[in-house]
Design a protein around this motif. Structure first.
Motif, PDB file in Angstrom:
ATOM      1  N   ARG A  72      45.695  48.995  17.949  1.00 24.16           N
ATOM      2  CA  ARG A  72      46.103  48.131  19.064  1.00 24.16           C
ATOM      3  C   ARG A  72      46.940  48.911  20.068  1.00 24.16           C
ATOM      4  O   ARG A  72      47.737  49.765  19.692  1.00 24.16           O
ATOM      5  CB  ARG A  72      46.877  46.929  18.543  1.00 24.16           C
ATOM      6  N   ASP A  73      46.756  48.586  21.347  1.00 22.78           N
ATOM      7  CA  ASP A  73      47.556  49.254  22.374  1.00 22.78           C
ATOM      8  C   ASP A  73      48.968  48.691  22.448  1.00 22.78           C
ATOM      9  O   ASP A  73      49.819  49.234  23.133  1.00 22.78           O
ATOM     10  CB  ASP A  73      46.860  49.224  23.737  1.00 22.78           C
ATOM     11  N   THR A 106      40.937  38.811  26.017  1.00 26.42           N
ATOM     12  CA  THR A 106      41.145  39.955  26.905  1.00 26.42           C
ATOM     13  C   THR A 106      40.191  41.113  26.641  1.00 26.42           C
ATOM     14  O   THR A 106      39.951  41.926  27.519  1.00 26.42           O
ATOM     15  CB  THR A 106      42.584  40.495  26.779  1.00 26.42           C
ATOM     16  N   ARG A 108      40.915  43.318  24.246  1.00 25.96           N
ATOM     17  CA  ARG A 108      41.731  44.361  23.625  1.00 25.96           C
ATOM     18  C   ARG A 108      41.548  44.435  22.110  1.00 25.96           C
ATOM     19  O   ARG A 108      41.539  45.517  21.533  1.00 25.96           O
ATOM     20  CB  ARG A 108      43.196  44.181  23.991  1.00 25.96           C
ATOM     21  N   ARG A 111      38.247  46.195  21.501  1.00 19.67           N
ATOM     22  CA  ARG A 111      38.405  47.635  21.715  1.00 19.67           C
ATOM     23  C   ARG A 111      39.059  48.293  20.508  1.00 19.67           C
ATOM     24  O   ARG A 111      38.611  49.328  20.019  1.00 19.67           O
ATOM     25  CB  ARG A 111      39.239  47.899  22.977  1.00 19.67           C
TER      26      ARG A 111
END
Length: 178
Positions: A72-73, A106, A108, A111
């Motif tokens: 996770r970012d 989103t 995210r 990703r």
């Protein structure tokens, strides 16, 4: 299917039948999958979907589970989530994988999960099927199949819930704006 929150006197109500949407997802997955397609769900709601689809489609073996925690970012803020860890009971290299999630927002999480998946090998193809696409994308991620598309404000979070008998429902809650 497209739904919008509605209500009176400023209150917003969302009426989504998770079991009906699951049946839509089942039909969509039947059309998407090939003979060699493997199912993997994003922890936790997507993993529940993958597990039930595996059974309802009469597929041998177990569906995979992918955790987004390590990629996770926002890892520095969130840390390790208490969700399930990645378990892939199949060879990833060269596989045709259908990734499942409950709610696409989103992009995210998808990703992060793709990064996790590639830690295990290089699949031939990865497609995404979701129960609900709520819009609000921040990354260029799109589902190959969505049982429903809805619009929700950023102050609301939608998540799949599962009862002890395995029936699906949705939880809608207010969240602080980012």
């Amino acid at each position: 299917m497209t739904s919008h929150p509605s209500g009176t006197a400023g209150a917003r109500a969302l009426s989504l039948d998770a079991e009906a949407l699951y049946r839509e997802l089942l039909a969509g997955v039947r059309n998407l999958r090939r003979q060699d397609t493997l199912l993997a769900g994003i922890a936790s709601g997507g993993a529940w979907l993958a597990e039930r689809l595996q059974r309802d489609l009469g597929l041998a073996g177990e569906a995979g589970v992918l955790s987004s925690s390590m990629h996770r970012d926002d890892f520095a803020q969130r840390g390790l989530a208490a969700s399930a860890q990645t378990t892939l009971p199949f060879e990833v290299n060269g596989a045709d994988i259908l990734l499942l999630d409950d709610v696409l927002y989103t992009g995210r999480t998808v990703r992060a999960v793709l990064n996790e998946l590639y830690d295990y090998g290089r699949p031939a193809r990865v497609r995404l099927a979701v129960l609900v696409d709520r819009g609000g994308r921040e990354l260029p991620v799109q589902a190959d199949y969505a049982a429903a598309r809805i619009a929700l404000p950023a102050t609301q979070a939608l998540a799949l819930a599962r009862s002890p008998d395995g029936a699906f429902d949705f939880e809608l809650r207010e969240v602080a704006p980012c």
